[in-house]
Scaffold this motif. Structure first.
Motif, PDB file in Angstrom:
ATOM      1  N   THR A 168      -3.708   1.303  -2.768  1.00 28.51           N
ATOM      2  CA  THR A 168      -3.587   2.556  -2.019  1.00 28.51           C
ATOM      3  C   THR A 168      -3.263   2.205  -0.574  1.00 28.51           C
ATOM      4  O   THR A 168      -3.564   1.088  -0.110  1.00 28.51           O
ATOM      5  N   GLN A 190     -11.897 -10.119  -1.544  1.00 26.07           N
ATOM      6  CA  GLN A 190     -12.272  -8.762  -1.958  1.00 26.07           C
ATOM      7  C   GLN A 190     -11.815  -8.585  -3.417  1.00 26.07           C
ATOM      8  O   GLN A 190     -10.666  -8.910  -3.744  1.00 26.07           O
ATOM      9  N   PRO A 243      -4.511   3.161   2.400  1.00 24.82           N
ATOM     10  CA  PRO A 243      -5.622   2.749   3.270  1.00 24.82           C
ATOM     11  C   PRO A 243      -6.164   1.361   2.912  1.00 24.82           C
ATOM     12  O   PRO A 243      -6.582   0.611   3.797  1.00 24.82           O
ATOM     13  N   ALA A 244      -6.143   1.026   1.610  1.00 20.64           N
ATOM     14  CA  ALA A 244      -6.648  -0.283   1.202  1.00 20.64           C
ATOM     15  C   ALA A 244      -5.782  -1.386   1.800  1.00 20.64           C
ATOM     16  O   ALA A 244      -6.296  -2.394   2.319  1.00 20.64           O
ATOM     17  N   GLU A 276      -9.173   4.782   0.498  1.00 16.84           N
ATOM     18  CA  GLU A 276      -9.335   3.340   0.283  1.00 16.84           C
ATOM     19  C   GLU A 276      -9.980   3.131  -1.078  1.00 16.84           C
ATOM     20  O   GLU A 276     -10.925   3.839  -1.448  1.00 16.84           O
ATOM     21  N   SER A 277      -9.428   2.178  -1.804  1.00 26.32           N
ATOM     22  CA  SER A 277      -9.902   1.973  -3.173  1.00 26.32           C
ATOM     23  C   SER A 277      -9.743   0.508  -3.526  1.00 26.32           C
ATOM     24  O   SER A 277      -8.931  -0.212  -2.916  1.00 26.32           O
ATOM     25  N   THR A 278     -10.481   0.066  -4.516  1.00 27.35           N
ATOM     26  CA  THR A 278     -10.347  -1.330  -4.962  1.00 27.35           C
ATOM     27  C   THR A 278      -9.575  -1.397  -6.284  1.00 27.35           C
ATOM     28  O   THR A 278      -9.625  -2.390  -6.991  1.00 27.35           O
ATOM     29  N   PRO A 311      -5.140  -0.331  10.609  1.00 27.58           N
ATOM     30  CA  PRO A 311      -5.300   0.945   9.907  1.00 27.58           C
ATOM     31  C   PRO A 311      -4.316   2.035  10.308  1.00 27.58           C
ATOM     32  O   PRO A 311      -4.098   2.972   9.557  1.00 27.58           O
ATOM     33  N   TYR A 347     -10.555  -6.723  -6.683  1.00 23.34           N
ATOM     34  CA  TYR A 347      -9.788  -5.524  -7.062  1.00 23.34           C
ATOM     35  C   TYR A 347      -9.720  -5.430  -8.592  1.00 23.34           C
ATOM     36  O   TYR A 347      -9.674  -6.456  -9.280  1.00 23.34           O
ATOM     37  N   GLN A 356      -3.829  -1.124   4.443  1.00 25.02           N
ATOM     38  CA  GLN A 356      -3.976  -1.116   5.908  1.00 25.02           C
ATOM     39  C   GLN A 356      -5.271  -1.818   6.319  1.00 25.02           C
ATOM     40  O   GLN A 356      -5.311  -2.556   7.304  1.00 25.02           O
ATOM     41  N   ALA A 357      -6.322  -1.619   5.517  1.00 25.00           N
ATOM     42  CA  ALA A 357      -7.607  -2.256   5.820  1.00 25.00           C
ATOM     43  C   ALA A 357      -7.489  -3.762   5.660  1.00 25.00           C
ATOM     44  O   ALA A 357      -7.991  -4.530   6.491  1.00 25.00           O
ATOM     45  N   GLY A 406       0.861  -1.177   0.000  1.00 22.19           N
ATOM     46  CA  GLY A 406       0.000   0.000   0.000  1.00 22.19           C
ATOM     47  C   GLY A 406       0.900   1.230   0.000  1.00 22.19           C
ATOM     48  O   GLY A 406       1.857   1.321   0.773  1.00 22.19           O
TER      49      GLY A 406
END
Lengths: 235, 507
Positions: free
Chosen positions: B270, B248, B272-273, B221-223, B281, B250, B275-276, B195
């Motif tokens: 990204t 998930q 945040p993605a 956060e993005s896919t 996070p 992508y 980290q999620a 990320g």
């Protein structure tokens, strides 16, 4: 006119001092063909070198047309040699990889003459010394001894010098070629009003000159009986 | 004086000199070929020396340009890893977004980009291993590990385990979390997912996107995902294709080329993605800190280390880059010394040849002086003759350099990069191959591999292109001519000392 006054040249050889030229004085009028005879090592070539400004005297002076060489800087002496002196050497001393014409052109190049003019004059001079035309562009190391000496004489005449100094000019030539060279020098002296001083062993050659000197143990004496007035300059 | 019609009367001195010089040049060219065999030998020796000098100059210029490029691109980047941890090895506490804020407040720091690194395993393979019993993964990492749970993906690694990967699996399998010493089944290598908070790789260098587009806002956060070219090819994915990580989905927004096989077996998300996905996070694997100027790097590094604390973070100046630049610097120095030495050799050759020629032609020089040649004309003749030889040598040398420059530069670089490559490899952390046995990472460090997985020092070194540009060759030849003139001046001055009487006395 060449005036030599009390010229002395000494060399040190170990703890000995040699005087090949010892208090030499004489005067040569313009247009004179003169000779200096003497034994080997008598100082003939040394005297010639002093007259040609190739060497500097220990004392005394040489004056050409009233201009003294004593104390003249090297650059001026070079100019003097270029303008007023023509050398003819026993070994010819031509530049071997240059043609006859190029060799004759050299002094004129140093004098700054245009290429076309110096080429034409070089060819004229070579014809004057009777070098056949098809040998003008031949390298000098491919010419015979007589031909090389003619090229050397043409080179000596290139800048119309007042004085030609010839050191044993016939020494390496056969008798017939030597005679021809002497006739040539004689004609030049007469036709161009050039003073020519020849150093030689050859008594026959010396006899053909206007004045004859003898150098012995550094002392120069003239054979007064042989003194002839140069012939008048022809038109 | 003769020939007044074509004479020099009244001409300014410069015109006379010009006429003399033209003739002297012609004579010098003629003299240079007087002895053709010797000239050929001299030119051959000169060509080798000049060719070597030019090749060294080309190498020097190429390396210099590369160093400049490296310094300009990533020379101001500092990397922050958790103290005690690098890559997926080591220990210590993870970096946090709070530490990133602290770093951003350090003087001269212009940007801080956080990264979060994950290791992905192929879902099918992971399921199969779970079914075999006793070989299940022991979880990813200990303290500071990447994720509490195994991250699985639909992607298959583009790199085969090969001998090195299998050896690593076996080595780790014997000490794995299960404690088993039995032979482990072969598995593909893990895929690195990172990320990132900006469109840069983990060294701070801009990503080279070859197809598609970047991820847009890297702080949201993005896919969307960026895939390495070889990873995409292996999985038959193109821009717009989809894949999964932990179920998930992508979408591939673009493909990048990191320049290495290892580097292209990777995914960028990204920050945040990532980290999620890790379920952490607030945590960062590493930080890429950009300093505002190359001059401030050293002071910023110290200030950053002080601000973050030595017990929490290790600040490094991109070890690979430092080593690479240092190694390139050595190559540059060596090539410059070799250039000067080869140039000096060429000058010495010219000097000795010309001294020999002057001695050989003493009589001729004496004759020229006797018939009225000025010292400068004779000196000029010898200098020009030396320049003719130098010109011939330079022509042949330039041809040699054109063919040899690249090889010589490569040889210099490979010789000097051997140590660098070793050091780089050691710093890469996990060189490849998933640890066997419990599939657990041996260390708990949350940091990214200390080295640069997308291109190390050796790559930087080997990417130096030594091309014999006309400008460099012209500069080199100008230097050769300068040296040739110096080399020829000494013998030319010697000619001035020759007195015609000494030469002609031998008559």
């Amino acid at each position: 006119m060449i005036e030599v006054k009390n010229l002395v040249r000494t060399f040190n050889s170990g703890d000995r001092t040699i005087k090949p030229v010892n208090d030499v004085s004489f005067v040569l009028e313009q247009g004179t063909l003169a000779s200096i005879v003497g034994k080997s090592g008598s100082g003939k070539s040394t005297l010639l070198s002093l007259l040609g400004a190739l060497d500097k005297p220990t004392s005394g002076d040489v004056a050409v047309n009233g201009v003294s060489l004593a104390g003249m800087p090297d650059a001026k002496l070079t100019e003097y040699r270029r303008r007023d002196i023509g050398f003819v050497f026993q070994q010819f001393n031509l530049i071997p990889n240059l043609s006859a014409v190029d060799n004759v052109m050299l002094p004129m190049e140093f004098a700054g003459m245009r290429k076309a003019a110096r080429r034409q004059r070089a060819k004229d001079l070579l014809e004057q010394v009777q070098l056949v035309q098809d040998k003008h562009d031949r390298r000098t190391n491919r010419l015979s001894g007589g031909e090389q000496q003619r090229v050397a004489i043409a080179r000596a005449l290139a800048n119309e010098p007042k004085l030609i100094l010839a050191d044993e000019p016939t020494g390496n030539l056969d008798e017939q070629t030597g005679d021809h060279i002497i006739s040539l020098l004689s004609a030049l002296s007469r036709d161009h009003n050039t003073t020519i001083l020849v150093v030689t062993h050859d008594r026959a050659l010396a006899n053909k000159t206007d004045r004859r000197f003898r150098l012995q143990q550094g002392k120069l004496t003239e054979d007064q009986a042989h003194h002839r007035t140069p012939l008048p300059v022809t038109a | 004086m003769p020939g007044e019609g074509g004479s020099d009367a009244g001409l300014p001195g410069r015109h006379l000199n010009h006429r003399r010089n033209v003739s002297v040049l012609a004579r010098s060219v003629g003299n240079a070929f007087r002895n053709k065999v010797r000239t050929a030998a001299v030119v051959a020796v000169l060509a080798v020396a000049i060719g070597l000098a030019l090749a060294m100059l080309v190498a020097n210029q190429a390396v210099g340009a590369k160093v400049q490029e490296l310094n300009a691109s990533v020379g101001t980047v500092l990397t922050v890893n958790p103290a005690g941890g690098q890559g997926f090895e080591g220990g210590g506490e993870p970096l946090t977004t709070g530490l990133a804020a602290t770093a951003a407040a350090v003087p001269n720091v212009s940007a801080v980009v956080g990264t979060s690194s994950l290791r992905l395993r192929n879902a099918t393979e992971a399921a199969a291993q779970t079914g075999t019993g006793g070989q299940g993964p022991g979880g990813q990492g200990g303290p500071g590990g990447q994720a509490a749970a195994t991250l699985t993906t639909s992607l298959t690694a583009a790199v085969d385990a090969g001998t090195l990967g299998n050896r690593n699996q076996q080595a780790n399998g014997t000490t794995g979390s299960t404690g088993s010493t039995t032979t482990q089944p072969m598995r593909s290598l893990p895929i690195t997912a990172t990320g990132i908070g900006a469109e840069v790789d983990t060294t701070g260098k801009a990503l080279t996107i070859t197809e598609g587009a970047g991820l847009g806002d890297y702080t949201a956060e993005s896919t969307n995902a960026l895939l390495g070219t070889t990873l995409a090819e292996k999985n038959n994915l193109t821009v717009g294709s989809t894949f999964t990580i932990n179920d998930q989905t992508y979408t591939v927004s673009g493909l990048f080329d990191a320049g290495t096989t290892f580097g292209n077996n990777a995914v960028y998300l990204t920050l945040p993605a990532a980290q999620a996905l890790a379920g952490l996070p607030d945590e960062l694997s590493s930080m890429i800190v950009t300093v505002n100027s190359l001059d401030n790097v050293a002071s910023a590094k110290t200030a950053l280390q002080d601000a973050l604390g030595t017990d929490k973070a290790d600040v490094t100046q991109g070890q690979n880059l430092e080593t690479a630049v240092s190694s390139l610097g050595s190559v540059k120095n060596i090539s410059f010394i070799a250039f000067v030495a080869a140039l000096g050799t060429a000058g010495l050759i010219i000097l000795l040849i010309m001294v020999m020629l002057v001695r050989e032609r003493r009589r001729e020089i004496g004759v020229l002086k006797a018939i009225g040649a000025p010292n400068r004309t004779i000196g000029l003749q010898f200098v020009l003759e030396a320049l003719v030889l130098a010109a011939l040598g330079s022509t042949a040398g330039a041809i040699i350099a054109a063919f040899a420059s690249s090889g010589i530069a490569s040889a210099l670089i490979s010789t000097n990069s051997t140590g660098t490559t070793t050091a780089t490899t050691a710093g890469r952390g996990m060189p490849g191959g998933v640890p066997g046995g419990g599939a657990g990472f041996p260390g708990g460090g949350a940091g990214f591999p200390g080295g640069n997985p997308f291109g190390g020092a050796s790559q930087l070194l080997t990417s130096v292109t030594a091309s014999a540009s006309p400008g460099v060759i012209a500069a080199g030849i100008a230097a050769v001519f300068g040296v040739a003139i110096i080399g020829a001046l000494v013998p030319a001055l010697l000619t001035a000392r020759i007195r015609p009487i000494e030469v002609l006395r031998g008559e």
